[in-house]
Design an enzyme around this catalytic site. Sequence first.
Site, short mmCIF file in Angstrom:
data_model
loop_
_atom_site.label_atom_id
_atom_site.label_comp_id
_atom_site.label_asym_id
_atom_site.label_seq_id
_atom_site.Cartn_x
_atom_site.Cartn_y
_atom_site.Cartn_z
N GLY B 169 0.83 -1.20 0.00
CA GLY B 169 0.00 0.00 0.00
C GLY B 169 0.86 1.24 0.00
N GLY B 170 0.38 2.28 0.72
CA GLY B 170 1.10 3.55 0.75
C GLY B 170 2.51 3.40 1.26
N GLY B 404 23.70 7.80 -32.29
CA GLY B 404 23.33 8.64 -31.16
C GLY B 404 23.80 8.05 -29.85
N ALA B 405 23.91 6.73 -29.80
CA ALA B 405 24.35 6.09 -28.57
C ALA B 405 25.78 6.50 -28.23
CB ALA B 405 24.24 4.58 -28.69
#
Lengths: 666, 510
Positions: B169-170, B404-405
């Site tokens: 949960g939280g 681009g790498a």
Amino acid sequence: MFNKILIANRGEIACRVIKTAHAMGIKTVAIYSDADRNALHVKMADEAIHIGPPPANQSYIVIDKVMEAIRQSGAEAVHPGYGFLSENSKFAEALAAEGVAFIGPPVGAIEKMGDKITSKKIAQKAGVSTVPGYMGLIADGDEAVKISAQVGYPVMIKASAGGGGKGMRIAWKEDEVRDGFQSSKNEAASSFGDDRIFIEKFVTQPRHIEIQVLADAHGNCIYLGERECSIQRRNQKVIEEAPSPFLDPETRKAMGEQACALAQAVGYTSAGTVEFIVDGDRNFYFLEMNTRLQVEHPVTELITGIDLVEQMIRVANGEPLSITQDDVKLNGWAMESRLYAEDPYRGFLPSIGRLTRYRPPAERAVEGATVRNDTGVYEGGEISMYYDPMIAKLCTWAPTRTQAIEGMRNALDAFEVEGIGHNLPFLSAVMDHPKFVSGDITTAFIAEEYPDGFQGVELSDKALRRIAATCVAMNRVAEIRRARVSGKLDNHERKVGDIWNVAVQGESYDVSIAADPKGASVTFADGETLRISGDWTPGDQLAVMDVDGAALVLKVGKISGGFRIRSRGADLKVHVRSPRQAELARLMPEKVPADTSKLLLCPMPGLIVKVNVEVGDEVQEGQALCTVEAMKMENILRAERKGTVSKVNAAAGDSLAVDDVIMEFE
Amino acid sequence: MKDILQVLEGRRAEARLGGGQKRIDAQHAKGKLTARERIELLLDEESFEEFDMFVTHRCTDFGMEQNKVYGDGVVTGWGTINGRMVYVFSQDFTVLGGSLSETHAQKICKIMDMAMQNGAPVIGINDSGGARIQEGVASLAGYAEVFQRNVMASGVVPQISLIMGPCAGGAVYSPAMTDFIFMVQDSSYMFVTGPDVVKTVTNEVVTAEELGGASTHTRKSSVADGAFENDVEALAEVRRLVDFLPLSNREKPPVRPFFDEPGRVETSLDTLIPENANTPYDMKELILKIADEADFYEIQENYAKNIITGFMRLEGQTVGVVANQPMVLAGCLDIDSSRKAARFVRFCDAFEIPILTLVDVPGFLPGTSQEYGGVIKHGAKLLFAYGEATVPKVTVITRKAYGGAYDVMSSKHLRGDFNYAWPTAEIAVMGAKGATEIIHRADLKDADKIAAHAKNYEDRFANPFVAAERGFIDEVIQPRSTRKRVSRAFASLRGKKLTNPWKKHDNIPL
């Protein structure tokens, strides 16, 4: 003397020959396949000639290609090493045709000894003891009994067409011969459609012992003692020694003289080996002659001081032997361990890949033992799938067998090989095996002593304590260093304790340690104290320590909360913990390794050649599931139990890594 | 007087017993240690100083006033790891299931505030059933108070979370905002909604282990940075990690004595790169051979294995390592590996840990799943992280650095301080085959011509020298001397000072 020789081989033997040639001032030419472009023998030779693609049948054993390399280099002689073309008479003929010297025996000798039946006949004629038996056809049980009596019990009744144990019986007395003859005959008829039977003496407690001979072209022939090669796994020699712990001087002399007689009967020159099988009563029988330098020749060199390669080169150059039989003195004891790229924990399957670490022990005399390592690889080199998986021959020499064995144990402990699976732990285990140590060995040693394969070694309490104490001392060094990190809270530094617990191989030792500038004393709960010294520092992968005056060499790796220690064939997780850590660690559950019984994992890196089953197939235990090719070997993977195939993840042509899942079962 | 001292000892003994012997035994039976035992193993012997031992909750609903236990389900305080200060909280499952109440939260907040003020890491040991339902919104408020502090502490002091039981949960969002999460195999799990709710809402049937066990979070979700076999090992390994980390962003990373020659030559590295450019090799071998004593602490070892992240030391100083792994997906960048490496680079930059980048990258992974998944934005995270990092950056290109790498992997253009390449490096827009097919499209039908073009392209570009000619590569180095070169480079950068322009904060493509 030759100016230049070509070595028609690769690996350690090529390197071995190059060393001697260089020592004699002879230039060397290496040949190499694509897979060996960066191999050690190529680096060592004065020149190197490329001869084709990786498979040997497209490179190293293609006579035309080797001949072309000879022409190109202008080599005057060729050393063939072992394997490949070494016993190929056509190669020797091709060399002779071009006037190139063959550093080996004459063509005729190779041919005569190359055929099992011919060689046996020649041996009989030369007065060499052969396994007694009757080669002709045997009509019935009565005749079989008569022949058996002549041969002498026990006898082996064999089908002529036999193989794989079918149609084979061992008989110790008359009625066993009658029964055995009939059942062998029936079995042979049904299995091979050929019911011819023959009888020969059954050799009990067989040992493989061979005689090294050396002959020149001037009629001189001497023998250089024997080698004991009984430690074999599926006919592959693993450990050899010289001399044999079993032979007496009379037997040695008799065997040596017969070996020479055989060599001379075929006009042998160069180095050769006559193999015998020796029974428990020291009766010996000729097996075959190897017309080449043997893999295990270094042990002979170590006890005789004779360089066999040098002798071969000199003989090939037409020189007479400078040594007489009387000059040959057997001095001390030599052991050889063959380091194979075979994983003993995986049924000795071949292992290939990059040697990320390869550091053999230094070749020198340590504590009475001399270490020699014949190798063809180096750190950063590659063990390829194309050739013999042997990567080194580690030899030790010492005045006595006991010392040579102890030297070998230490040398094996100090031998660092990482990146591939290898048999170092197995070799260590054999060196510590009581039967091996006593010299009571036969060719069945490995099959009998390790019937279910090799699972590592359980160390004795004494050995464990030495390791435990050493780990506490090493851990102390590591912990003190950790406590010396920067950024500490001044005046509130961590104090490294003196009381520790060591958990190893299911044992738990409570100890205290007292350190001083020269080392540390580790005291066990029962009062035993071990004195540790050594210069290990964190990160060292080899700890060369002294424990109570005796050397202890450990391979050291890191695990959480301790060390991975490899020594004497054992592979241990050693946890060194504070008393509180140890107490809490005991609360931790044992984790059961994941169940992989429903998976077929690839046992080695290799290529899937064939997948025999499909999804939904019911397979029986032992049924072939698929074939993986590695190291030229086709390995058939079989079902371990009955089951149904639920998923197939690989297809023919796929390259797989170790433990890749090939298929799954329901 | 003596009586009063005895009263104190009595109260302490009661507090130390937490939820009582029966619950302690139950905890042990599950293979778990208690909150206090865990602290003992985490910290140096006898270094723990406890706060708020006698705190109890203030809830009076549902009969809770009858159910008060000293400490209120969490043990907090400070101590040392190898003499260096850390703050710690450890939830006590034996007390009301370790549930978080208002006061429980206040205890955690107190040590977090002190940690930030005094400059020391926070280590949280999580073993809690969740919110204390009886307290309602007060419990939720408690969580949020902790969350806010997690946010404030981020980048100020290292925050490490150990999940050693349930965390649902939280409660998951506090660890989620810390720097590292470590789990324990088989005895810990994390999820926002548990298997029961999952079944009700989506009809999926799943076990807690499958939904949020250590294996799930280290292999699939990447929520956790590592998993260990048991509590003892996990705590020992967190000690090992802390030895790499600075105490806060106000201090330099720690240095410790080392036993390794900075100039150590590794001849075997000369043959690390296989003859065939398409054959993989294990980048970890290079990492281990560069590092002091072959010691490497890997982060997210089992997730996005095409990139390796972790810590090593050079000359005793911490260095963060980012390396492409050619053994997995040829070492390409994709969504997962970009996210993994970006987060790691930002951690290093936040805490002044120098970064070593080892490059063998064929480019970004193509495909619809990547594009639909937003590889553009995820890839940009790594680019952004490298670009904004001001710590010393040393890069070694071992083989491929394509497209681009190449730019992304700590290139010169992203303010790389030392950009080295091995002679085997190929720095180009793409591989020879692909490039030729574009440049010489007209010859596509003529295989011989294309082969000749490809050969020309390779000769011209499949090497580090074109880049070196332009100064994008500072030097081409021998593989065997990599450790020496890299060590010297970082040594020379110890005084590096680089500041980015003032801004409130950047806007990294999340």
